[in-house]
Design a protein around this motif. Structure first.
Motif: not given
Length: 307
Positions: A260-265, A267-277, A283-289
């Motif tokens: 977890v850092d300022k650029s994203g979260i 997360v491990a996947c079945g293969r590789g990983a995904l950075k959630l940005q 009830g909220g708005k879309s936000q940078p991580a």
């Protein structure tokens, strides 16, 4: 040329606006007004709003199979009907009413991605190219002869909205080109053996399965933006994921938060990983991580629920 235009969403409105500059649009066919928004107020389609702004008669039948609907279309005595994301099936009787038949603006390079969701399915499949096909309509599902195609690159960061906008502009230019009097178009039959189907989007398919390959999940995030938007469960809270990036393989089980850092979260996947940005809480708005994390702390070692 005297045209009937049949379409409903913004994609179709782009084409109608272009046609109005060069042709007489005798009438517009569009879907009946539908409830929309939090108040579920009846809302006119983008095509209807544009037609009314130009003083064009608007027809909104629930079906084109009725004698009344077909009589109304016949009375217009049009040269051609242009169809773009209309949403109703055109029966054979309607297809034969205009002198030159009915032309469809389809958002793929047919015969690839026949059906309701060609833009999203192309992104999901990892296609690097798509385009617009102007097709002579027949009674099949996007099976008619091809009159004109124009290609469009799918960029690595395109989502369904950005690709939609590119194809809407390309579709508008393509139908104007196809209808120019000096443009002789030669119908080309589709190769049915090469066809594939772009099924309608279902909300359920947007729930992330962390056991999948990170590259495939990243495509889904782009394909389902802005609808139905990918979703993931974290501590029983359903989060919407608007933007993500596939990363190199990192050790961890599917759904595990690796970093977890300022650029994203990440997360491990079945293969590789995904950075959630870009994320959104209920009830909220879309936000940078970096902003999202201030309201909902996520730490390495936490787990997203595996679908």
């Amino acid at each position: 040329m005297k045209i009937i235009f049949a379409g409903t969403p913004h994609f179709a409105a782009s084409a109608l606006e272009a046609l109005l500059k060069e042709h007489q649009v005798a009438a517009v066919l569009t879907q009946p007004d539908r409830p929309s928004g939090r108040g579920m107020q009846l809302t006119a389609s983008p095509v209807k709003l544009l037609a009314l702004a130009h003083g064009i008669p608007v027809l909104q039948p629930e079906s084109l199979k009725t004698e009344q609907a077909q009589s109304d279309i016949k009375a217009l005595d049009a040269d051609v009907m242009v169809v773009a994301a209309y949403g109703l099936i055109l029966p054979k009787a309607v297809l034969e009413l205009p002198r030159l038949g009915c032309l469809n603006i389809h958002a793929s390079l047919l015969p690839r991605w026949r059906g309701a969701a060609p833009i999203q399915r192309a992104i999901l499949a990892g296609d690097t190219e798509t385009g617009i096909t102007i097709m002579q309509m027949d009674v099949g599902l996007d099976t008619g002869d091809i009159l004109l195609t124009r290609r469009c690159t799918i960029d690595a960061h395109d989502n369904a909205q950005t690709l939609h906008d590119k194809l809407a502009a390309l579709g508008a230019a393509s139908i104007v080109e196809a209808l120019r009097a000096d443009n002789v178009l030669t119908p080309v039959a589709q190769d049915n053996d090469a066809a594939c189907y772009a099924a309608k989007l279902l909300k359920g398919e947007a729930l992330i399965d962390w056991t999948q390959d990170a590259v495939q999940i990243e495509r889904a995030v782009r394909a389902y933006n802005p609808f139905p938007v990918c979703q993931a469960k974290f501590n029983d809270v359903v989060l919407k994921l608007w933007q993500a990036e596939a990363c190199d393989a990192m050790s961890g089980h599917p759904g595990e938060v690796l970093a977890v850092d300022k650029s994203g979260i990440t997360v491990a996947c079945g293969r590789g990983a995904l950075k959630l940005q870009m994320l959104q809480r209920p009830g909220g708005k879309s936000q940078p991580a970096v902003q999202f994390l201030q309201a909902m702390p996520v730490r390495a070692g936490d787990n997203f629920q595996v679908h």
